[in-house]
Design a protein around this motif. Sequence first.
Motif, PDB file in Angstrom:
ATOM      1  N   ARG A  29     -14.721 -12.988 -29.159  1.00 33.90           N
ATOM      2  CA  ARG A  29     -14.958 -11.565 -28.888  1.00 33.90           C
ATOM      3  C   ARG A  29     -15.429 -11.355 -27.456  1.00 33.90           C
ATOM      4  N   MET A  30     -16.363 -12.210 -27.011  1.00 33.35           N
ATOM      5  CA  MET A  30     -16.893 -12.090 -25.652  1.00 33.35           C
ATOM      6  C   MET A  30     -15.790 -12.240 -24.613  1.00 33.35           C
ATOM      7  N   ILE A  31     -14.952 -13.248 -24.782  1.00 30.68           N
ATOM      8  CA  ILE A  31     -13.915 -13.549 -23.799  1.00 30.68           C
ATOM      9  C   ILE A  31     -12.801 -12.514 -23.832  1.00 30.68           C
ATOM     10  N   ARG A  32     -12.407 -12.092 -25.026  1.00 36.98           N
ATOM     11  CA  ARG A  32     -11.325 -11.104 -25.123  1.00 36.98           C
ATOM     12  C   ARG A  32     -11.753  -9.736 -24.606  1.00 36.98           C
ATOM     13  N   ALA A  33     -13.064  -9.474 -24.563  1.00 40.19           N
ATOM     14  CA  ALA A  33     -13.531  -8.232 -23.945  1.00 40.19           C
ATOM     15  C   ALA A  33     -13.213  -8.212 -22.452  1.00 40.19           C
ATOM     16  N   GLU A  34     -13.113  -9.388 -21.854  1.00 39.80           N
ATOM     17  CA  GLU A  34     -12.759  -9.514 -20.434  1.00 39.80           C
ATOM     18  C   GLU A  34     -11.258  -9.682 -20.251  1.00 39.80           C
ATOM     19  N   ASP A  35     -10.619 -10.451 -21.141  1.00 38.97           N
ATOM     20  CA  ASP A  35      -9.189 -10.738 -21.014  1.00 38.97           C
ATOM     21  C   ASP A  35      -8.588 -10.914 -22.401  1.00 38.97           C
ATOM     22  N   ALA A  36      -7.908  -9.882 -22.877  1.00 35.69           N
ATOM     23  CA  ALA A  36      -7.382  -9.890 -24.242  1.00 35.69           C
ATOM     24  C   ALA A  36      -6.184 -10.810 -24.417  1.00 35.69           C
ATOM     25  N   SER A  37      -5.657 -11.351 -23.329  1.00 36.41           N
ATOM     26  CA  SER A  37      -4.451 -12.181 -23.423  1.00 36.41           C
ATOM     27  C   SER A  37      -4.740 -13.644 -23.756  1.00 36.41           C
ATOM     28  N   ILE A  38      -6.009 -14.041 -23.752  1.00 37.19           N
ATOM     29  CA  ILE A  38      -6.355 -15.452 -23.911  1.00 37.19           C
ATOM     30  C   ILE A  38      -6.206 -15.896 -25.363  1.00 37.19           C
ATOM     31  N   ILE A 134     -21.420 -15.973 -10.455  1.00 37.07           N
ATOM     32  CA  ILE A 134     -22.142 -14.858 -11.067  1.00 37.07           C
ATOM     33  C   ILE A 134     -22.664 -13.950  -9.964  1.00 37.07           C
ATOM     34  N   ASP A 135     -22.321 -12.670 -10.044  1.00 37.02           N
ATOM     35  CA  ASP A 135     -22.720 -11.709  -9.020  1.00 37.02           C
ATOM     36  C   ASP A 135     -24.085 -11.107  -9.338  1.00 37.02           C
ATOM     37  N   GLY A 136     -24.698 -10.518  -8.322  1.00 35.97           N
ATOM     38  CA  GLY A 136     -25.948  -9.796  -8.504  1.00 35.97           C
ATOM     39  C   GLY A 136     -27.168 -10.622  -8.160  1.00 35.97           C
ATOM     40  N   LYS A 137     -28.334 -10.016  -8.372  1.00 37.88           N
ATOM     41  CA  LYS A 137     -29.606 -10.683  -8.081  1.00 37.88           C
ATOM     42  C   LYS A 137     -30.328 -11.146  -9.339  1.00 37.88           C
ATOM     43  N   PRO A 217     -31.582  -3.170 -22.538  1.00 38.64           N
ATOM     44  CA  PRO A 217     -30.175  -3.601 -22.458  1.00 38.64           C
ATOM     45  C   PRO A 217     -30.025  -5.038 -21.970  1.00 38.64           C
ATOM     46  N   VAL A 218     -28.941  -5.668 -22.413  1.00 41.54           N
ATOM     47  CA  VAL A 218     -28.591  -7.010 -21.951  1.00 41.54           C
ATOM     48  C   VAL A 218     -27.273  -6.946 -21.181  1.00 41.54           C
ATOM     49  N   ASP A 219     -27.055  -7.969 -20.358  1.00 37.70           N
ATOM     50  CA  ASP A 219     -25.905  -7.987 -19.447  1.00 37.70           C
ATOM     51  C   ASP A 219     -24.833  -8.954 -19.923  1.00 37.70           C
ATOM     52  N   ASN A 220     -24.529  -8.903 -21.226  1.00 33.10           N
ATOM     53  CA  ASN A 220     -23.552  -9.830 -21.783  1.00 33.10           C
ATOM     54  C   ASN A 220     -22.196  -9.733 -21.110  1.00 33.10           C
ATOM     55  N   ALA A 221     -21.764  -8.518 -20.821  1.00 33.63           N
ATOM     56  CA  ALA A 221     -20.435  -8.348 -20.235  1.00 33.63           C
ATOM     57  C   ALA A 221     -20.355  -8.996 -18.859  1.00 33.63           C
ATOM     58  N   ALA A 222     -21.434  -8.934 -18.092  1.00 33.41           N
ATOM     59  CA  ALA A 222     -21.425  -9.515 -16.751  1.00 33.41           C
ATOM     60  C   ALA A 222     -21.310 -11.035 -16.816  1.00 33.41           C
ATOM     61  N   LEU A 223     -22.133 -11.659 -17.663  1.00 35.77           N
ATOM     62  CA  LEU A 223     -22.081 -13.119 -17.745  1.00 35.77           C
ATOM     63  C   LEU A 223     -20.845 -13.575 -18.518  1.00 35.77           C
TER      64      LEU A 223
END
Length: 237
Positions: A29-38, A134-137, A217-223
């Motif tokens: 679920r985590m990975i397909r939220a970024e790339d559904a083709s995997i 990983i972007d950001g501070k 909130p958590v930053d799951n989508a970013a990581l």
Amino acid sequence: MSRITIIETGLVSKRDRTRYGSFPEMFERMIRAEDASIDFDIVSIVNGQPLPNPDTLQAVLITGSAAGVYDKLDWIAPLEEFVRNAYASQIPTVGVCFGHQLMAQALGGTVRKSEKGWGIGRHIYNIAPGNGVIDGKQIAIAASHQDQVIEPPPGARTILSSAFTEHAGLLYGNGAALSVQPHPEFDTAFAYVCCGLRDGHAPDAVVAQAKASLAEPVDNAALGGAITRFLTRGPRA
């Protein structure tokens, strides 16, 4: 099309699996939220399935587990050898929680149960600048662990850190291996369940604070997005 092989090293309880899924399903679920083709292959070594030759794989993700990397389980040494072979062949590899600790140990680092106790709930990690992954501070992710990487392997760079977990994210010297201590695959509801599992094991105040922290909130989508891109872009050494 990209294909990721998920190595299942731990099992969600039957009750919780019905609602939240297995660890591999959470990662899917985590990975397909970024790339559904995997596409995915699951190798459940905790259920006795044999490890494949890593040279036949496009990318590898190693899940969390209730086990410790120092436990005398018959699949841990073969998994360490698998990691070393994948590393030598620069197969993109990511480990999370137990996977983070297993990769660090397999590649020459030190892992042990921390005197700081249980790290549960929402934790905030500092991000090393210019790490290329990983972007950001800072990033906020749910954690659930007592063991920690105490000494990273030679050549590994710490790219996530906190006062509680000094080496919470490692980028390894070959440019194709990454591991993180917290759980971007956990939604907030399952992270809350994990806090409850520590009742009677961690101090009551620690459990209560951890549960309360998950209101933020958590930053799951970013990581999760960073992990997905890492696994599908290949080596960067």
